[in-house]
Design an enzyme around this catalytic site. Structure first.
Site, PDB file in Angstrom:
ATOM      1  N   GLY A   7       9.106  -7.864  -7.049  1.00 31.80           N
ATOM      2  CA  GLY A   7       9.081  -5.915  -6.955  1.00 31.80           C
ATOM      3  C   GLY A   7       9.266  -6.004  -4.986  1.00 31.80           C
ATOM      4  O   GLY A   7       7.665  -6.486  -4.609  1.00 31.80           O
ATOM      5  N   GLY A  12       5.357  -5.675  -2.394  1.00 30.39           N
ATOM      6  CA  GLY A  12       5.337  -7.093  -2.385  1.00 30.39           C
ATOM      7  C   GLY A  12       5.742  -7.334  -1.350  1.00 30.39           C
ATOM      8  O   GLY A  12       5.142  -8.965  -1.245  1.00 30.39           O
ATOM      9  N   ARG A  88      -1.540   9.262  -9.016  1.00 30.46           N
ATOM     10  CA  ARG A  88      -0.465   7.632  -9.827  1.00 30.46           C
ATOM     11  C   ARG A  88      -0.205   8.167 -10.891  1.00 30.46           C
ATOM     12  O   ARG A  88       0.233   6.811 -11.531  1.00 30.46           O
ATOM     13  CB  ARG A  88      -1.839   6.773  -9.471  1.00 30.46           C
ATOM     14  CG  ARG A  88      -2.383   6.306  -8.292  1.00 30.46           C
ATOM     15  CD  ARG A  88      -3.750   5.491  -7.682  1.00 30.46           C
ATOM     16  NE  ARG A  88      -4.035   4.574  -7.040  1.00 30.46           N
ATOM     17  CZ  ARG A  88      -5.046   5.732  -6.130  1.00 30.46           C
ATOM     18  NH1 ARG A  88      -5.635   6.437  -6.564  1.00 30.46           N
ATOM     19  NH2 ARG A  88      -5.249   5.471  -4.576  1.00 30.46           N
ATOM     20  N   ASN A  95       6.981   3.729 -14.160  1.00 26.49           N
ATOM     21  CA  ASN A  95       6.450   2.025 -14.211  1.00 26.49           C
ATOM     22  C   ASN A  95       6.347   1.515 -15.521  1.00 26.49           C
ATOM     23  O   ASN A  95       6.593  -0.215 -15.866  1.00 26.49           O
ATOM     24  CB  ASN A  95       5.187   2.401 -13.084  1.00 26.49           C
ATOM     25  CG  ASN A  95       6.000   2.815 -11.838  1.00 26.49           C
ATOM     26  OD1 ASN A  95       7.170   3.026 -11.580  1.00 26.49           O
ATOM     27  ND2 ASN A  95       5.137   2.994 -10.706  1.00 26.49           N
ATOM     28  N   VAL A 118      -0.362  -4.974 -10.332  1.00 25.61           N
ATOM     29  CA  VAL A 118      -0.575  -3.716  -9.127  1.00 25.61           C
ATOM     30  C   VAL A 118       0.104  -2.410  -8.735  1.00 25.61           C
ATOM     31  O   VAL A 118      -0.165  -1.244  -9.074  1.00 25.61           O
ATOM     32  CB  VAL A 118       0.339  -4.462  -7.854  1.00 25.61           C
ATOM     33  CG1 VAL A 118      -0.336  -3.584  -7.016  1.00 25.61           C
ATOM     34  CG2 VAL A 118      -0.178  -6.183  -7.300  1.00 25.61           C
ATOM     35  N   SER A 119       1.440  -2.390  -9.884  1.00 23.73           N
ATOM     36  CA  SER A 119       2.453  -1.471 -10.146  1.00 23.73           C
ATOM     37  C   SER A 119       0.856  -0.146 -10.484  1.00 23.73           C
ATOM     38  O   SER A 119      -0.053  -0.443 -11.891  1.00 23.73           O
ATOM     39  CB  SER A 119       3.120  -1.496 -10.624  1.00 23.73           C
ATOM     40  OG  SER A 119       3.826  -2.330 -11.043  1.00 23.73           O
ATOM     41  N   ASN A 120       1.688   0.666 -10.815  1.00 25.66           N
ATOM     42  CA  ASN A 120       0.001   2.020 -10.473  1.00 25.66           C
ATOM     43  C   ASN A 120       1.064   2.815 -11.728  1.00 25.66           C
ATOM     44  O   ASN A 120       2.399   3.158 -11.907  1.00 25.66           O
ATOM     45  CB  ASN A 120       0.449   2.938  -9.648  1.00 25.66           C
ATOM     46  CG  ASN A 120      -0.905   2.567  -8.409  1.00 25.66           C
ATOM     47  OD1 ASN A 120      -2.019   2.095  -9.462  1.00 25.66           O
ATOM     48  ND2 ASN A 120      -0.620   3.071  -7.681  1.00 25.66           N
ATOM     49  N   ASP A 148     -10.198  -0.834  -2.862  1.00 28.24           N
ATOM     50  CA  ASP A 148     -10.593   0.190  -2.838  1.00 28.24           C
ATOM     51  C   ASP A 148     -12.250  -0.068  -1.972  1.00 28.24           C
ATOM     52  O   ASP A 148     -12.688   0.339  -0.994  1.00 28.24           O
ATOM     53  CB  ASP A 148     -10.771   1.063  -4.555  1.00 28.24           C
ATOM     54  CG  ASP A 148      -9.889   1.021  -5.008  1.00 28.24           C
ATOM     55  OD1 ASP A 148      -8.993   1.831  -4.474  1.00 28.24           O
ATOM     56  OD2 ASP A 148      -9.870   1.380  -6.400  1.00 28.24           O
ATOM     57  N   ARG A 151     -11.635  -0.143   1.713  1.00 25.97           N
ATOM     58  CA  ARG A 151     -11.476   1.529   1.904  1.00 25.97           C
ATOM     59  C   ARG A 151     -12.441   1.325   1.986  1.00 25.97           C
ATOM     60  O   ARG A 151     -13.519   2.264   3.412  1.00 25.97           O
ATOM     61  CB  ARG A 151     -10.288   2.094   1.331  1.00 25.97           C
ATOM     62  CG  ARG A 151      -9.464   1.620   1.581  1.00 25.97           C
ATOM     63  CD  ARG A 151      -8.587   2.856   1.021  1.00 25.97           C
ATOM     64  NE  ARG A 151      -6.936   2.322   0.812  1.00 25.97           N
ATOM     65  CZ  ARG A 151      -6.098   2.270  -0.436  1.00 25.97           C
ATOM     66  NH1 ARG A 151      -6.318   2.846  -1.088  1.00 25.97           N
ATOM     67  NH2 ARG A 151      -4.759   2.468   0.203  1.00 25.97           N
ATOM     68  N   HIS A 175      -8.912   2.862 -10.732  1.00 28.01           N
ATOM     69  CA  HIS A 175      -7.838   3.272  -9.404  1.00 28.01           C
ATOM     70  C   HIS A 175      -7.330   4.428  -9.073  1.00 28.01           C
ATOM     71  O   HIS A 175      -5.939   4.085  -9.580  1.00 28.01           O
ATOM     72  CB  HIS A 175      -7.109   1.696  -9.469  1.00 28.01           C
ATOM     73  CG  HIS A 175      -6.244   1.784  -7.671  1.00 28.01           C
ATOM     74  ND1 HIS A 175      -6.791   1.787  -7.329  1.00 28.01           N
ATOM     75  CD2 HIS A 175      -5.134   1.737  -8.172  1.00 28.01           C
ATOM     76  CE1 HIS A 175      -5.956   1.292  -6.018  1.00 28.01           C
ATOM     77  NE2 HIS A 175      -5.085   1.479  -6.359  1.00 28.01           N
TER      78      HIS A 175
END
Ligand SMILES: NC(=O)C1=CN([C@@H]2O[C@H](COP(=O)(O)OP(=O)(O)OC[C@H]3O[C@@H](n4cnc5c(N)ncnc54)[C@H](O)[C@@H]3O)[C@@H](O)[C@H]2O)C=CC1
Ligand SMILES: O=C([O-])CC(=O)C(=O)O
Length: 311
Positions: A7, A12, A88, A95, A118-120, A148, A151, A175
């Site tokens: 990706g 990516g 998400r 996905n 990583v993909s949601n 997270d 952030r 997440h």
């Protein structure tokens, strides 16, 4: 050390960029299904080599997994991102199929690799990868908690009006906009509890802003974020490849830890050359335990939607 990123989109390519300019790996392969896209991103990144001064070899591939052979780490960032107003979780339909087929393809050429998902929706995609591949749990790591937590520290630093790097804190749980658990009670400003400096209503606002951090950026950008996500993946990959044994909250398969079974969800982990080397048991209070159980219930419900993909 070789890293493949499947990706070559926003997250990516940013991850490849950070890995190369920080010299985390000697080789990075970007792979995408869009004809020429990964090759173009790789060429663009390689043309930074003399100006930012790195020696990592970055190459691109259009769906040719033979180029990924022998990867020490594979990062899965393929799939669609959300648009403003979406959760998400709404991405699962598209996905799940992508993540499953990507995981199966990478293992054909890198049977010993560690996979970073990583993909949601990331916790559910991590669980899917584990179930679909049958790999041991230490080799399947979901990335969400690193982002997270960064952030969380950003919002704490703004409230404190002090640099982010003087702030410590961690986000555990799912997440998702409603499943994240910023651990404000344990957050500190250089070792002093943040509650010494910030009132409870301010801390509550920091936690709420952290939870919707991704949604806020999606609203501003029209698609989800990539700089901090890409850098967070690179940070995790660094701890694996360079055996740093950092404690990073990651989505990992639980077998009794934190009172949960048969689920992938964010908890603090020691990350080193073997992937997840330890799940760290931190003492949660009753309120935090209740939030964790509620978060796990939501993630487990989402995993139920995988039945047809895993059949
Ligand atoms: N876990 C986390 O903390 C975060 C997760 N994400 C998630 O990461 C994913 C990627 O986000 P972006 O990079 O912004 O999206 P993007 O749309 O910029 O890139 C996704 C790329 O995947 C490629 N792709 C799709 N199917 C493929 C397949 N079968 N094989 C190879 N490549 C394929 C697309 O061609 C595209 O280039 C999304 O699902 C997003 O929700 C994004 C940010 C943070
Ligand atoms: O918000 C999103 O959809 C992407 C993501 O997971 C994040 O940036 O935290």
């Amino acid at each position: 050390m070789k890293v493949t990123i499947v990706g070559a989109g926003n997250v990516g390519a940013t991850c490849a960029d950070v890995i190369s300019y920080r010299g985390i790996a000697s080789e990075v392969v970007l792979l995408d299904i869009k004809e020429g896209f990964a090759e173009g991103k790789a060429m663009d990144i390689m043309q930074c080599a003399t100006t930012t001064g790195f020696n990592t070899r970055v190459s691109g591939s259009t769906n040719d997994y033979s180029k990924t052979a022998g990867s020490d780490v594979v990062v899965i960032t393929s799939g669609i991102p959300r648009k403003p107003g979406m959760t998400r979780e709404e991405l699962i339909g598209i996905n799940a199929g992508i993540v499953k087929s990507v995981a199966e393809n990478v293992l054909k050429y890198s049977p010993d690799t560690i996979i970073v998902v990583v993909s949601n929706p990331m916790d559910t995609m991590t669980y899917l990868t584990l179930k679909a591949t049958g790999l041991p749990k230490n080799r399947i790591i979901g990335m969400g908690g690193a982002l997270d937590s960064s952030r969380f520290k950003y919002y704490l630093s703004k409230a404190l009006d002090k640099p982010s790097n003087d702030v410590q804190g961690m986000v555990i749980g799912g997440h998702g906009d409603t499943t994240m658990i910023p651990l404000t009670r344990l957050a500190s400003y250089n070792g002093s509890p943040v509650s010494n400096f910030l009132a409870q209503d301010v801390l509550d606002k920091v936690a709420a802003d952290t939870m919707v951090g991704g949604a806020t950026l999606t609203g501003l950008l029209g698609t989800s974020a990539w700089y901090a996500p890409g850098a967070s993946v690179a940070y995790l990959v660094d701890s694996i490849l360079n055996d740093q044994k950092r404690m990073i909250p990651c989505s990992v398969y639980l077998e009794g830890e934190y009172g949960q079974n048969d689920i992938c969800i964010g908890v603090p982990c020691i990350i080193g050359k073997n992937g997840i080397e330890e799940i760290v048991a931190i003492a949660l209070n009753d309120a935090e335990k209740a939030l964790f159980a509620k978060s796990a219930d939501a993630v487990r419900t989402m995993n139920g939607d995988l039945k047809s993909v895993l059949a």
